[in-house]
Write a protein that holds these residues in place. Structure first.
Motif, mmCIF file in Angstrom:
data_model
loop_
_atom_site.group_PDB
_atom_site.id
_atom_site.type_symbol
_atom_site.label_atom_id
_atom_site.label_comp_id
_atom_site.label_asym_id
_atom_site.label_seq_id
_atom_site.Cartn_x
_atom_site.Cartn_y
_atom_site.Cartn_z
ATOM 1 N N PRO A 8 -6.197 -53.004 2.691
ATOM 2 C CA PRO A 8 -7.381 -53.746 2.257
ATOM 3 C C PRO A 8 -7.969 -54.531 3.435
ATOM 4 O O PRO A 8 -7.224 -55.139 4.205
ATOM 5 C CB PRO A 8 -6.829 -54.702 1.187
ATOM 6 N N GLY A 9 -9.287 -54.471 3.572
ATOM 7 C CA GLY A 9 -9.958 -55.174 4.661
ATOM 8 C C GLY A 9 -10.399 -54.268 5.790
ATOM 9 O O GLY A 9 -11.197 -54.668 6.634
ATOM 10 N N VAL A 10 -9.893 -53.017 5.818
ATOM 11 C CA VAL A 10 -10.286 -52.092 6.886
ATOM 12 C C VAL A 10 -11.768 -51.732 6.722
ATOM 13 O O VAL A 10 -12.204 -51.349 5.638
ATOM 14 C CB VAL A 10 -9.421 -50.814 6.867
ATOM 15 N N VAL A 11 -12.536 -51.900 7.797
ATOM 16 C CA VAL A 11 -13.959 -51.561 7.789
ATOM 17 C C VAL A 11 -14.110 -50.184 8.434
ATOM 18 O O VAL A 11 -13.898 -50.038 9.638
ATOM 19 C CB VAL A 11 -14.797 -52.595 8.558
ATOM 20 N N GLN A 12 -14.413 -49.187 7.611
ATOM 21 C CA GLN A 12 -14.570 -47.823 8.106
ATOM 22 C C GLN A 12 -16.051 -47.503 8.264
ATOM 23 O O GLN A 12 -16.895 -48.088 7.581
ATOM 24 C CB GLN A 12 -13.980 -46.819 7.114
ATOM 25 N N VAL A 13 -16.327 -46.546 9.145
ATOM 26 C CA VAL A 13 -17.703 -46.078 9.308
ATOM 27 C C VAL A 13 -17.734 -44.557 9.089
ATOM 28 O O VAL A 13 -17.388 -43.788 9.981
ATOM 29 C CB VAL A 13 -18.259 -46.427 10.697
ATOM 30 N N PRO A 14 -18.114 -44.105 7.893
ATOM 31 C CA PRO A 14 -18.237 -42.668 7.628
ATOM 32 C C PRO A 14 -19.383 -42.083 8.457
ATOM 33 O O PRO A 14 -20.186 -42.843 9.016
ATOM 34 C CB PRO A 14 -18.553 -42.591 6.131
ATOM 35 N N PRO A 15 -19.466 -40.730 8.563
ATOM 36 C CA PRO A 15 -20.457 -40.121 9.454
ATOM 37 C C PRO A 15 -21.896 -40.579 9.214
ATOM 38 O O PRO A 15 -22.674 -40.676 10.154
ATOM 39 C CB PRO A 15 -20.319 -38.622 9.142
ATOM 40 N N ALA A 16 -22.267 -40.925 7.995
ATOM 41 C CA ALA A 16 -23.642 -41.364 7.724
ATOM 42 C C ALA A 16 -23.935 -42.703 8.402
ATOM 43 O O ALA A 16 -25.105 -43.055 8.586
ATOM 44 C CB ALA A 16 -23.891 -41.461 6.223
ATOM 45 N N GLY A 17 -22.901 -43.471 8.772
ATOM 46 C CA GLY A 17 -23.125 -44.642 9.618
ATOM 47 C C GLY A 17 -23.121 -45.989 8.932
ATOM 48 O O GLY A 17 -23.147 -47.014 9.606
ATOM 49 N N GLU A 18 -23.123 -46.013 7.589
ATOM 50 C CA GLU A 18 -23.088 -47.319 6.918
ATOM 51 C C GLU A 18 -21.639 -47.704 6.653
ATOM 52 O O GLU A 18 -20.875 -46.933 6.066
ATOM 53 C CB GLU A 18 -23.874 -47.270 5.609
ATOM 54 N N PRO A 19 -21.242 -48.911 7.087
ATOM 55 C CA PRO A 19 -19.829 -49.276 6.961
ATOM 56 C C PRO A 19 -19.382 -49.438 5.517
ATOM 57 O O PRO A 19 -20.195 -49.732 4.638
ATOM 58 C CB PRO A 19 -19.744 -50.612 7.705
ATOM 59 N N MET A 20 -18.100 -49.205 5.280
ATOM 60 C CA MET A 20 -17.519 -49.563 3.991
ATOM 61 C C MET A 20 -16.191 -50.263 4.223
ATOM 62 O O MET A 20 -15.499 -50.011 5.203
ATOM 63 C CB MET A 20 -17.377 -48.340 3.092
ATOM 64 N N ILE A 21 -15.882 -51.176 3.307
ATOM 65 C CA ILE A 21 -14.651 -51.963 3.428
ATOM 66 C C ILE A 21 -13.684 -51.492 2.346
ATOM 67 O O ILE A 21 -14.015 -51.507 1.165
ATOM 68 C CB ILE A 21 -14.924 -53.467 3.245
ATOM 69 N N GLN A 22 -12.509 -51.049 2.766
ATOM 70 C CA GLN A 22 -11.500 -50.628 1.800
ATOM 71 C C GLN A 22 -10.857 -51.875 1.193
ATOM 72 O O GLN A 22 -10.569 -52.830 1.912
ATOM 73 C CB GLN A 22 -10.449 -49.761 2.486
ATOM 74 N N LEU A 23 -10.639 -51.839 -0.136
ATOM 75 C CA LEU A 23 -10.096 -53.044 -0.788
ATOM 76 C C LEU A 23 -8.878 -52.743 -1.662
ATOM 77 O O LEU A 23 -8.233 -51.712 -1.478
ATOM 78 C CB LEU A 23 -11.222 -53.756 -1.542
ATOM 79 N N ASN A 24 -8.569 -53.656 -2.587
ATOM 80 C CA ASN A 24 -7.266 -53.627 -3.276
ATOM 81 C C ASN A 24 -6.924 -52.307 -3.969
ATOM 82 O O ASN A 24 -5.766 -51.920 -4.004
ATOM 83 C CB ASN A 24 -7.214 -54.756 -4.309
ATOM 84 N N ASP A 25 -7.910 -51.638 -4.559
ATOM 85 C CA ASP A 25 -7.619 -50.404 -5.290
ATOM 86 C C ASP A 25 -7.931 -49.156 -4.460
ATOM 87 O O ASP A 25 -8.010 -48.048 -4.999
ATOM 88 C CB ASP A 25 -8.428 -50.356 -6.601
ATOM 89 N N ALA A 26 -8.091 -49.313 -3.155
ATOM 90 C CA ALA A 26 -8.427 -48.180 -2.283
ATOM 91 C C ALA A 26 -7.283 -47.173 -2.225
ATOM 92 O O ALA A 26 -6.126 -47.497 -2.510
ATOM 93 C CB ALA A 26 -8.711 -48.682 -0.872
ATOM 94 N N ASN A 27 -7.603 -45.937 -1.835
ATOM 95 C CA ASN A 27 -6.564 -44.974 -1.495
ATOM 96 C C ASN A 27 -5.732 -45.556 -0.350
ATOM 97 O O ASN A 27 -6.246 -46.314 0.469
ATOM 98 C CB ASN A 27 -7.186 -43.645 -1.080
ATOM 99 N N THR A 28 -4.453 -45.151 -0.277
ATOM 100 C CA THR A 28 -3.580 -45.739 0.743
ATOM 101 C C THR A 28 -3.717 -45.065 2.096
ATOM 102 O O THR A 28 -3.199 -45.558 3.089
ATOM 103 C CB THR A 28 -2.102 -45.677 0.310
ATOM 104 N N CYS A 29 -4.371 -43.886 2.139
ATOM 105 C CA CYS A 29 -4.594 -43.190 3.414
ATOM 106 C C CYS A 29 -6.075 -42.879 3.559
ATOM 107 O O CYS A 29 -6.774 -42.701 2.573
ATOM 108 C CB CYS A 29 -3.832 -41.869 3.457
ATOM 109 N N GLY A 30 -6.524 -42.769 4.797
ATOM 110 C CA GLY A 30 -7.908 -42.416 5.049
ATOM 111 C C GLY A 30 -8.035 -41.842 6.440
ATOM 112 O O GLY A 30 -7.052 -41.797 7.193
ATOM 113 N N GLY A 31 -9.261 -41.416 6.786
ATOM 114 C CA GLY A 31 -9.427 -40.795 8.084
ATOM 115 C C GLY A 31 -10.758 -41.101 8.772
ATOM 116 O O GLY A 31 -11.048 -40.524 9.808
ATOM 117 N N TYR A 32 -11.548 -41.990 8.189
ATOM 118 C CA TYR A 32 -12.809 -42.342 8.854
ATOM 119 C C TYR A 32 -12.531 -43.302 10.015
ATOM 120 O O TYR A 32 -11.556 -44.046 9.985
ATOM 121 C CB TYR A 32 -13.766 -43.017 7.868
ATOM 122 N N PRO A 33 -13.419 -43.299 11.030
ATOM 123 C CA PRO A 33 -13.245 -44.242 12.143
ATOM 124 C C PRO A 33 -13.249 -45.696 11.660
ATOM 125 O O PRO A 33 -14.015 -46.039 10.761
ATOM 126 C CB PRO A 33 -14.444 -43.976 13.042
#
Lengths: 327, 219
Positions: free
Chosen positions: A246-271
């Motif tokens: 929770p708290g990780v700020v990812q930037v998917p290819p479209a460029g708008e940031p998203m912040i992963q939070l409490n109910d997020a998936n536990t793994c990811g791969g965006y920058p």
């Protein structure tokens, strides 16, 4: 025996659920933390009653909730101000109060902030699943039947270690600094740079730190999507799946940031551009859909100092609570 | 300093992510499993979560410094040895094709194979669970025959049934819970892979090996 003390939900939306401070140590099985989106408010609510700070309470999310106490007890409300009333008597936020069996508590959707937390003396005593009473809303386990609350639900209350001894008329504490007081407030959270920060050009860094981002309406407990200018890395970044928090700020290819939070998936791969410091996650929990958000750069040392400041606030709540309850 | 090729980055003030710039490979994955096992016993470390050729370590900054955890991780990268005896072989019965294996024909067309050949190739391989995560109990598995590799869907399906036998890119997986997913489904198994009431709650752990058996083929 008459069975455990209960509260009965008279009206609720599925956005509201039983939460404690979350599930830890099971991330390796793909199970996320869940837990209160504003852990400061839940902790304060518990400390006001003499509960352990991680006792389970009800997270009331941007919607009304009504309930009836089926036994004499004490409760507290912290977080966003839902203009609560007990049998019609108005209650301020960050307030503890005694309740008699049959009394009705009503909380409205807040005008500022996003989530109110109800604690009861002894805590909400739903079964512990993998070390926590939090509802995992994504997968559907824990909390009350693995789901958000609905009219007719009866929630058991635990037995407090000692009587809460709430003075006549109740008592309260001041909210933590930075609690949103008006709808127009812009929230600021501190962020530590993450692994792919350097993969973005300087102009994107400048944009990241200077933009007043807006929380998109499709944001929820899984993650926040932010509206604003696009952040594009120097070259496309391809990463293998890795653990995220929770708290990780990812930037998917479209460029708008998203912040992963409490109910997020536990793994990811965006920058990853950055990570919101642990001490500021509660501020995100009070950010409204459409609300404004700014990022301020922080060092590890500043993050640790902010943790200590949060602890100092909660220690103050605990002291005030013991004084008021003369324990 | 030892373990120099390991790239260690902060994920906030209470976690470190370890990875390298080397191409995806089995030997490194075994090192990460061994590091995870070792790191869990260090004072102040709360969780060690293997990913796909990487490792996330969550620690309590009040009990351990980032520098100390990083130093220990670099040493473990060099020294930790995965015990192959920890690995189990799990057989998973699959009903290939049909309603819940709706991408079997699509993959066959994409790969220039018959659906029967896709099933044969998929069920003859042995897969290794690299990591468990994303959703409860989900295994990221290596070992997919490159002929069956297929990029994920552009638009994820809103609902993939629990038990779906899936592939995404060069990876294979088994979906333990009903969830949205961009991976392709070749079949379905009645075997449960996640149970919140069980201990441990996930059937598969990193290092486990998986074989699929053809229970039924629905064309």
């Amino acid at each position: 025996m008459t069975g455990p003390a209960m509260i009965e939900i008279l009206a609720a939306t599925p956005l509201s659920s039983v939460q404690d401070l979350g599930r830890s140590g099971v991330r390796r099985y793909g199970i996320g933390v869940s837990g209160a989106m504003d852990p400061m408010a839940l902790s304060a609510a518990n400390l006001l009653l003499g509960n352990e700070r991680g006792a389970a309470g009800i997270e009331i999310t941007a919607s009304p909730l009504r309930l009836r106490f089926l036994a004499d007890t004490a409760f507290s409300l912290c977080g966003a101000d839902g203009a609560a009333t007990l049998d019609g008597l108005p209650l301020p936020p960050f307030w503890a109060m005694a309740a008699r069996a049959g009394q009705e508590l009503s909380v409205r959707a807040p005008r500022a902030g996003m989530r109110a937390y109800l604690a009861v003396a002894g805590g909400i005593d739903v079964p512990v699943v993998m070390g926590s009473r939090s509802t995992d809303l994504k997968t559907g386990f824990g909390g009350h039947e693995g789901r958000g609350l609905a009219a007719g639900d009866r929630l058991p209350i635990g037995t407090p270690a000692a009587p809460p001894r709430i003075p006549e008329g109740g008592f309260g504490v001041a909210p933590p600094a930075g609690m949103p007081l008006s709808e127009a407030d812009t929230t600021e959270v501190r962020v530590i740079r993450a692994a792919q920060y350097g993969r973005f050009p300087e102009a994107a860094h400048e944009t990241f730190w200077s933009t007043a981002w807006t929380l998109r309406p499709d944001s929820n407990r899984m993650g926040f999507r932010l509206a604003g200018p696009a952040l594009i890395p120097v070259e496309r970044v391809e990463l293998l799946s890795h653990g995220i928090l929770p708290g990780v700020v990812q930037v998917p290819p479209a460029g708008e940031p998203m912040i992963q939070l409490n109910d997020a998936n536990t793994c990811g791969g965006y920058p990853k551009m950055g990570v919101v410091i642990g001490a500021d996650l509660w501020r995100l929990g009070q950010l409204r859909l459409g609300g404004g958000l700014r990022f301020a750069e922080a060092t590890r040392e500043e993050a640790l100092a902010a943790r200590a400041a949060n602890e100092a606030y909660l220690a103050g709540v605990s002291r005030a609570s013991r004084l008021a309850r003369r324990v | 300093m030892r373990g120099q090729e390991l790239i260690v980055s902060a994920m906030g003030e209470a976690a470190l992510l370890c990875e390298t710039e080397r191409p995806l490979n089995d030997a490194d994955q075994r090192r990460y499993w061994a590091m995870a096992r070792a790191a869990e016993a260090w004072p102040g470390v709360l969780e060690a979560i293997p990913g796909v050729n990487n490792l996330l370590v969550v620690y309590d900054p009040a009990a351990a410094s980032a520098a100390a955890v990083e130093r220990a991780l670099r040493e473990a990268w060099t020294d930790a040895v995965y015990q192959a005896s920890e690995s189990r072989l799990i057989e998973v019965p699959v009903i290939y094709g049909g309603e819940l294996g709706m991408d079997l024909h699509g993959l066959a067309a994409h790969a220039g194979l018959s659906p029967e050949e896709v099933v044969r190739i998929h069920s003859e391989a042995e897969y290794t669970v690299y990591a468990v995560g994303a959703v409860p109990g989900f295994p990221y598995m290596a070992g997919l025959d490159p002929r069956l590799a297929w990029a994920r869907r552009d638009v994820p399906r809103l609902r993939l049934e629990a038990g779906s036998i899936i592939i995404g890119g060069v990876q294979a997986g088994i979906m333990p819970v009903t969830t949205p997913s961009g991976w392709h489904s070749l079949g379905w198994t009645p075997m449960p892979f996640f149970d919140a009431a069980a201990s441990p709650p996930a059937l598969l752990v990193p290092g486990d090996r998986v074989r699929f058996t053809v229970e039924e083929l629905r064309l």
